[in-house]
Write an enzyme that holds these catalytic residues in place. Sequence first.
Site, PDB file in Angstrom:
ATOM      1  N   LYS A 193      -3.917  -6.533  -2.353  1.00 34.55           N
ATOM      2  CA  LYS A 193      -4.272  -7.503  -1.590  1.00 34.55           C
ATOM      3  C   LYS A 193      -4.001  -8.977  -2.301  1.00 34.55           C
ATOM      4  O   LYS A 193      -4.689  -9.201  -3.327  1.00 34.55           O
ATOM      5  CB  LYS A 193      -5.573  -7.649  -0.922  1.00 34.55           C
TER       6      LYS A 193
ATOM      7  N   ASP B 153     -17.398  -0.782   3.589  1.00 35.69           N
ATOM      8  CA  ASP B 153     -16.105   0.053   3.360  1.00 35.69           C
ATOM      9  C   ASP B 153     -15.836   0.233   1.825  1.00 35.69           C
ATOM     10  O   ASP B 153     -16.367  -0.377   0.964  1.00 35.69           O
ATOM     11  CB  ASP B 153     -15.033  -0.449   4.108  1.00 35.69           C
TER      12      ASP B 153
ATOM     13  N   HIS C 230     -14.283  -7.186   9.291  1.00 36.27           N
ATOM     14  CA  HIS C 230     -13.918  -8.449   8.434  1.00 36.27           C
ATOM     15  C   HIS C 230     -14.502  -9.552   9.160  1.00 36.27           C
ATOM     16  O   HIS C 230     -14.176  -9.765  10.260  1.00 36.27           O
ATOM     17  CB  HIS C 230     -12.333  -8.673   8.464  1.00 36.27           C
TER      18      HIS C 230
ATOM     19  N   ARG D 193       0.759  -1.225  -0.064  1.00 34.87           N
ATOM     20  CA  ARG D 193      -0.025  -0.005   0.005  1.00 34.87           C
ATOM     21  C   ARG D 193       0.983   1.124  -0.072  1.00 34.87           C
ATOM     22  O   ARG D 193       2.055   1.338   0.515  1.00 34.87           O
ATOM     23  CB  ARG D 193      -0.999   0.080   1.398  1.00 34.87           C
TER      24      ARG D 193
ATOM     25  N   SER E  98      -8.606   0.175  -0.114  1.00 34.40           N
ATOM     26  CA  SER E  98      -9.494  -0.241   0.878  1.00 34.40           C
ATOM     27  C   SER E  98     -10.211   0.984   1.451  1.00 34.40           C
ATOM     28  O   SER E  98     -10.911   1.641   0.589  1.00 34.40           O
ATOM     29  CB  SER E  98      -8.616  -1.046   2.076  1.00 34.40           C
ATOM     30  N   HIS E  99     -10.294   1.547   2.660  1.00 33.68           N
ATOM     31  CA  HIS E  99     -10.952   2.656   3.308  1.00 33.68           C
ATOM     32  C   HIS E  99      -9.790   3.698   3.337  1.00 33.68           C
ATOM     33  O   HIS E  99     -10.288   4.678   4.068  1.00 33.68           O
ATOM     34  CB  HIS E  99     -11.294   2.050   4.637  1.00 33.68           C
TER      35      HIS E  99
ATOM     36  N   ASP F 200     -13.695  -1.129  -0.406  1.00 33.69           N
ATOM     37  CA  ASP F 200     -13.635  -2.416  -1.207  1.00 33.69           C
ATOM     38  C   ASP F 200     -14.554  -3.306  -1.056  1.00 33.69           C
ATOM     39  O   ASP F 200     -14.354  -4.391  -1.584  1.00 33.69           O
ATOM     40  CB  ASP F 200     -12.093  -2.770  -1.312  1.00 33.69           C
TER      41      ASP F 200
ATOM     42  N   ASP G 161     -15.097  -5.223   1.647  1.00 32.61           N
ATOM     43  CA  ASP G 161     -14.803  -6.501   2.476  1.00 32.61           C
ATOM     44  C   ASP G 161     -15.166  -6.319   3.960  1.00 32.61           C
ATOM     45  O   ASP G 161     -15.224  -7.104   4.734  1.00 32.61           O
ATOM     46  CB  ASP G 161     -13.478  -6.923   2.301  1.00 32.61           C
ATOM     47  N   ARG G 162     -15.573  -5.196   4.350  1.00 33.39           N
ATOM     48  CA  ARG G 162     -16.058  -4.848   5.806  1.00 33.39           C
ATOM     49  C   ARG G 162     -17.568  -4.200   5.722  1.00 33.39           C
ATOM     50  O   ARG G 162     -17.916  -3.485   4.977  1.00 33.39           O
ATOM     51  CB  ARG G 162     -15.065  -3.863   6.430  1.00 33.39           C
TER      52      ARG G 162
END
Length: 463
Positions: free
Chosen positions: A118, A242, A329, A20, A108-109, A244, A246-247
């Site tokens: 990832k 979020d 997650h 990242r 992501s966030h 992407d 995944d949450r």
Amino acid sequence: MTQSKPFVPAPEIFKAYDIRGIVDKTLTVEAVRAIGQALGSEARARGQKAIAVGRDGRLSGPALAGALADGIRAAGVDVVDIGCVPTPLTYFAAYHLGTDSCVSVTGSHNPPDYNGLKMVLGGQTLYGEQILDLRRRLIEGDLTEGAGELRTADVNAAYLERVTSDVKLSRPMKIVMDCGNGVAGAIAPALFKQLGCELVELFCEVDGNFPNHHPDPSKPENLEDVVRALKETDAELGLAFDGDGDRLGVVTKDGEIIFPDRQLMLFAEDVLSRVPGGEIIYDVKCTRNLAGWIKQRGGKATMWNTGHALVKAKLKETGAPLAGEMSGHMFFKERWYGFDDGLYAGARLLEILSRSGDANAVLKGLPDAVSTPELNIKMNEGEPFELVKRLKEQAQFDGAVERITLDGVRVEYADGFGLARPSNTTPVVVLRFEANDAAALTRIQDAFRTAITSVWPGVKLPF
């Protein structure tokens, strides 16, 4: 082995659970192409033939995903480009397309100028030393060469079919859905409509500028729009995703945020009804009410390290049917694949709540405690690990029932707990406190204040 000197990206982008960095500064097209060739070389070493590549809705996504694919193919590995999709759909693609390997190009966030990778090879999420090893390959020129093929695939329809064939609502529900202009907006509305929901949609247009609010439902300020929409409409529940996808964030009709450790109680109860004696894994930041809840329902409660890659590895090792993290997650192995998926978690939540006529009452009925959100002590690189090491070695916590040093220092009292752990992603010490009442919370925080300042005088505390 390639003879030309490969480009070696900046070391700071190689994080504990992913790669990242800031686009065009530390995370450049050249860096991502180089990482792609290192990843492709590692894939070949593991006997992998193809990698599925997806990307979130960030503006830098197309260029970086293209560079990644070029690098992977230069190593002699095929690429299947699945386009702009939530990270969970990239994970799903690895199963559905039979590649067993995938990369999600996602920030992501994080703020809009960030992006990252990832990575999963042969069903294993790369983390820690495995990520650092990609940089070693570039430094040493330990790279394969070839001409991998590029093809495209659309997995959206297959994903929708897989979820809707598995999850069944007992009654229609009207919900508020906030995608925060993240990539979940590309598919979540279609999924939940197919499940039988009526939606009040907020910010479901994918926009990498994130013009409305930051796509991070773990922060209460990012859920204010959901709370407002629940007040103004007859929707009975709010879901937020979020950046992407995944949450998951959850808000009750009356505006209370149901944090993920309490969501996990509902999921655990449901899973244990079909998997008697099953093991449920949760991270060190979760409520102390969780272990008792799981045990009362015949399950085995296992506390584990924070970090989605670490939890996934533990899930695989133990064969547990379910795991969850305080960050949001959720990992379902029962009926699903064991990867973290905010959309699927939302669907499973609605399946449970739809069995009751009053979703609000079910959520409000979950055990609760007085607690703080995640608090951070900002420090210089390397210092958080040293501070926590000193806490472990020197600090006294009078009246403590137990000290858990699995991931940082979690001190259990008869009426609460305090936690200090070094973040693996940013130079901060993460703190969390929980207690039966406000007085106990204050007492536990005072104990930690004394302990922390005794091992690191002058430190600035956020409480």
